[in-house]
Enzyme design. Structure first.
Site, short mmCIF file in Angstrom:
data_model
loop_
_atom_site.label_atom_id
_atom_site.label_comp_id
_atom_site.label_asym_id
_atom_site.label_seq_id
_atom_site.Cartn_x
_atom_site.Cartn_y
_atom_site.Cartn_z
N GLU A 226 14.15 83.08 2.65
CA GLU A 226 14.76 82.81 3.95
C GLU A 226 15.96 83.70 4.27
OE1 GLU A 226 13.65 80.69 6.23
OE2 GLU A 226 11.95 80.14 4.97
N SER B 79 6.18 13.44 -5.87
CA SER B 79 6.93 12.88 -6.99
C SER B 79 7.98 13.81 -7.55
CB SER B 79 5.97 12.47 -8.11
OG SER B 79 5.16 11.39 -7.69
#
Length: 847
Positions: A86, A464
């Site tokens: 680049e 229960s």
């Protein structure tokens, strides 16, 4: 000389004109140039990530995949690849490259085309952060001036770091850190040379040169990058040759999820979105560290899934999901295409039945693999009729399957097994009773099929499971574990519901005066109702409210004693933790801390501690808070052990859980709940009896566990809640449609000897998941010895009367009492000869 002077004057004039043009252009664009100093504190859009307490990634939220990396953490070879490709003169120029500009200008003059080759990395940073990508001269001028300003404001390393983290590299990957994970599933320092070259070549054409979408073009681009590296002497010829001949290995890798726990990650996401809003939550780079223990979470998910499969399969096979053909078989390629339209989940794979033998079947998978399902993987599949009825056990494979059917299979241990998508639902949640940290949370069988979180959202009747809290109220009122309660039909009804309510045992069997401990261990209904009458309904409801149940969910009648209130599993596990920690009501929480993108802690939990505060401290009144928002700025101390000799923990900055029942009451209820698992009596003398959760003793095989089963009328909801001193767990199983009963199953002739059959109930439907989870969760941990707290005494009682006994045989035992409540009268010989025992308790007797 005349022409030479003219040339010099012309060049000088052009230079002045150029300088003037540049100055004019600068002042023209100056008002539109942003302040580049903002790059010093730039906040990259980074997704939200959710972790377990031990650092396993659970989930990631956000459109952009970005893993920010510091410049010094980027491999030098990757930096070379980027610069050689680049901007080879990056460390030499001051933001713009005159050579590159000259080259671009020459191409423009000779071809008439605009070139992008003139942009330096600094210019690309300027464009990426401040400008658009439109190809105009005015944008280029702005880009040049911004690049010069950036070079003055930032170092080269800072500029390159921004570039490496900002660049779009395809497949939602922004930055080299994310690209390494997306394409190769690796960290940056694990990349090979050809992989680095591939990533370095992506910024200019992230879609066209993508190695997943266009591997041939990507290879050409990669090899060009390698040639540039060779030209710039970043690599040698041997490295170039070897790397350029390496095949493309890139493939898509999703976020590197280490722990799949979607229900808890969704809770974490919801919390941060509510707090910060979607935009900030999804892009601010926040990391949420939950309290989830990854090891325990896996155990919980496996226990829930296996238990749901077990319930669903014992109720019968409901048939294929699709019919792919009836007479003429399809080509394998067509079958595979159709199979791939159905997504595999929870270990289940869609397959097509292609042939049948006497006791086996051949199937085709979406991957084109042919598998054989042996009889061991088929014989469970008797036909489903209703939740209460199944057909006879099959003897041949053609009674179960037909070629052309699309069905599910799953790997069950060492074999492939026919399967189906369960219709029943379930939830499991565990927390640390010492501070309320949620260690596991599974809100359903599959988040793929339902995002409804049953742990926090589903209010279901408790059955229960409520009885320990009813007996707590009775013990605080004066009852003891040895108190005799009449296990006989109730003739005086409760009319608060508008009709006469006469509770019955299940089954309808009665044994006369029975000790409270046995009544709780065997979940005897009429004894719980008599206990609530002794404590008074108002006192019982006040007790339930102290344990954290919502007053609005508590009916003002005696049905509350048998579990008519509807509550969430999270409320239940929190309430049971009170018994586990000595009487303290901790606040459940699931977020340990939240860090920002820079690793700074912005929120830290400050949990409520289950212990007495230091002597000099006076605890503040308890304040009801949202259990999922109990996070404060102060740092929380490390979890403490309840084995602290003075039961004192924390410091002046700590929060202390309110003690809602005494340590002595918590100990007595826990002791009774151990009998739910271990039972009592002497089996050799035919006086032994089982608690309702006797299976837990055979699976978990520990004596420091306690628990309670729960089943509602018509078995619409089943529960198992239990604990040891360090972990409390609740499991619920039922249908999301409350109108459906869990039903019952007949004996399967093809099943195992220890198969579950008859009516579904808490011990058989929810219990197996609790048993399996706790067995794995507590494996390798030493049993925690049970030490009676101060104020508890132990005396030998007669088992028939609950009075003191002088005998030392099987008719008596030592029992715990709060000091001052122990019996003072000895049983007479006549009373002792009239012992009341349940000689045998079948597994289906109590709920």
């Amino acid at each position: 000389m005349k022409w030479f002077k003219r040339i010099i004057i012309a060049l000088f004039s052009l230079a002045l004109l150029g300088v003037g043009a540049i100055a004019a252009a600068y002042f023209y664009v100056l008002p539109d140039l942003p302040d580049v100093n903002t790059l010093k504190t730039v906040k990259l859009q980074t997704p939200l990530r959710v972790f377990s307490s031990d650092g396993k990634l659970i989930s990631q939220f956000g459109e952009k995949r970005r893993i920010p990396v510091a410049f010094e953490d980027v491999p030098p070879l990757l930096i070379d690849a980027v610069l050689d490709t680049e901007d080879a003169r990056f460390f030499e120029h001051h933001g713009i490259d005159p050579i590159g500009i000259t080259r671009a200008a020459f191409i423009l003059i000779t071809t008439g085309k605009k070139s992008q080759g003139a942009s330096t990395i600094t210019q690309q940073v300027a464009r990426g952060f401040f400008l658009s990508r439109e190809k105009t001269y005015i944008r280029k001028i702005k880009e040049i001036f911004l690049a010069i300003k950036i070079e003055k404001a930032l170092s080269k390393e800072q500029i390159l770091e921004l570039y490496l983290n900002r660049s779009f590299l395809g497949n939602r990957a922004y930055g080299v850190g994310a690209a390494a994970q997306v394409y190769y599933g690796k960290e940056l320092d694990q990349l090979t040379l050809p992989e680095m070259a591939m990533i370095a070549g992506l910024p200019q054409a992230p879609s066209a040169a993508n190695p997943i979408r266009n591997p041939s073009r990507a290879m050409n681009r990669r090899n060009w990058v390698l040639s540039r590296m060779l030209e710039k002497q970043s690599i040698n010829k041997t490295q170039y040759t070897e790397a350029s001949q390496t095949p493309i290995t890139a493939k898509y890798h999703g976020a590197e999820i280490n722990l799949y726990a979607p229900y808890i990650s969704e809770m974490a996401r919801d919390y941060l979105v509510d707090k910060l809003g979607e935009d900030e939550a999804y892009t601010g780079g926040y990391n949420i560290y939950t309290t989830i223990d990854s090891r325990l979470q896996v155990f919980a998910q496996e226990a829930l899934r296996d238990n749901v499969f077990a319930y669903d399969e014992r109720h019968g096979y409901r048939g294929p999901t699709k019919i792919l053909w009836t007479e003429t078989p399809l080509d394998n390629a067509v079958i595979i295409t159709k199979l791939k339209q159905t997504r595999a989940f929870q270990g289940m794979v869609p397959v097509a039945v292609i042939s049948i033998d006497e006791q086996s079947a051949q199937v085709l998978t979406p991957d084109g693999e042919e598998l054989t399902i042996e009889w061991q993987g088929l014989n469970w599949a008797r036909k489903y009729i209703t939740n209460k009825r199944q057909s006879k056990a099959p003897k041949k494979a053609d009674q179960i399957l037909t070629p052309g059917e699309q069905v599910w299979i799953r790997n069950n241990g060492d074999i492939w097994q026919l399967s189906q998508v369960p219709k029943v639902s379930s939830a499991i949640v565990s927390l640390d009773p010492n501070n309320g940290a949620i260690r596991t949370l599974v809100g359903g069988f599959s988040f793929h099929t339902s995002q409804y979180n049953r742990v926090t959202q589903a209010k279901r009747q408790l059955g229960s499971n409520i009885k320990p809290f009813i007996y707590t109220a009775a013990i605080d009122k004066g009852y003891t574990l040895a108190t005799l309660i009449n296990n006989a039909p109730i003739n005086k009804p409760d009319t608060r519901q508008g009709t006469a309510w006469r509770p019955k045992n299940s089954p309808d069997k009665y044994t006369g005066p029975t000790r409270l401990k046995m009544g709780l261990a065997q979940s005897i209904n009429v004894m719980a109702v008599r206990a609530i009458r002794y404590a008074t309904l108002d006192t019982a409801i006040e007790t339930l409210i102290k344990f954290g149940f919502d007053p609005a969910d508590l009916p003002k009648n005696e049905s509350v004693a048998l579990g008519s209130p509807s509550v969430t599993p999270l409320q239940v596990v929190t309430a049971f933790s009170v018994f586990a920690n000595g009487g303290y009501k901790v606040e459940p929480f699931f977020i340990d801390r939240i860090e920002d993108a820079y690793g700074d802690i912005i929120e830290k939990s400050n949990p409520t501690l289950a212990c007495a505060p230091p002597a000099a401290e006076v605890p503040e009144p308890a304040i009801e808070v949202d259990p999922f928002a109990s996070m404060a700025q102060e740092l929380a101390p490390a979890p403490i052990s309840l084995e602290d000799p003075d039961n004192i923990c924390g410091d002046s900055d700590s929060r202390f859980a309110p003690q809602i029942i005494s340590e002595q009451t918590a100990f007595l209820i826990t002791d009774a709940l151990k009998s739910v698992i271990w039972g009592g009596g002497n089996w050799s003398k035919r006086t032994g009896w089982n608690g309702t959760a006797w299976r837990a003793s055979r699976v978990v095989k520990r004596h420091d566990i306690a628990g309670k089963t729960g089943t509602t009328n018509e078995s619409r909801d089943t529960w198992f809640s239990g604990f040891n001193p360090n972990l409390t767990t609740t499991v619920w199983v039922g249908f999301d449609d409350h109108g459906q009963e869990l039903g019952r199953t007949s004996w399967n002739a093809n099943g195992a000897r220890d198969q579950i059959s008859a009516a579904e109930a808490g011990a058989k439907t929810a219990g197996p998941a609790w048993n399996e989870f706790m067995k794995n969760a507590l494996a390798g941990q030493p049993e925690v010895p049970s030490s009676p707290p101060e104020g508890i005494v132990s005396v030998r009682i007669d088992l028939a009367t609950g009075k003191l006994s002088r005998k030392t045989d099987y008719t008596s035992k030592f029992e715990y009492f709060v000091s001052g409540t122990e019996p003072t009268e000895f049983a007479t010989e006549a009373e002792e000869s009239n012992n009341i025992f349940i000689e045998d308790s079948t597994e289906d007797l109590f709920q």
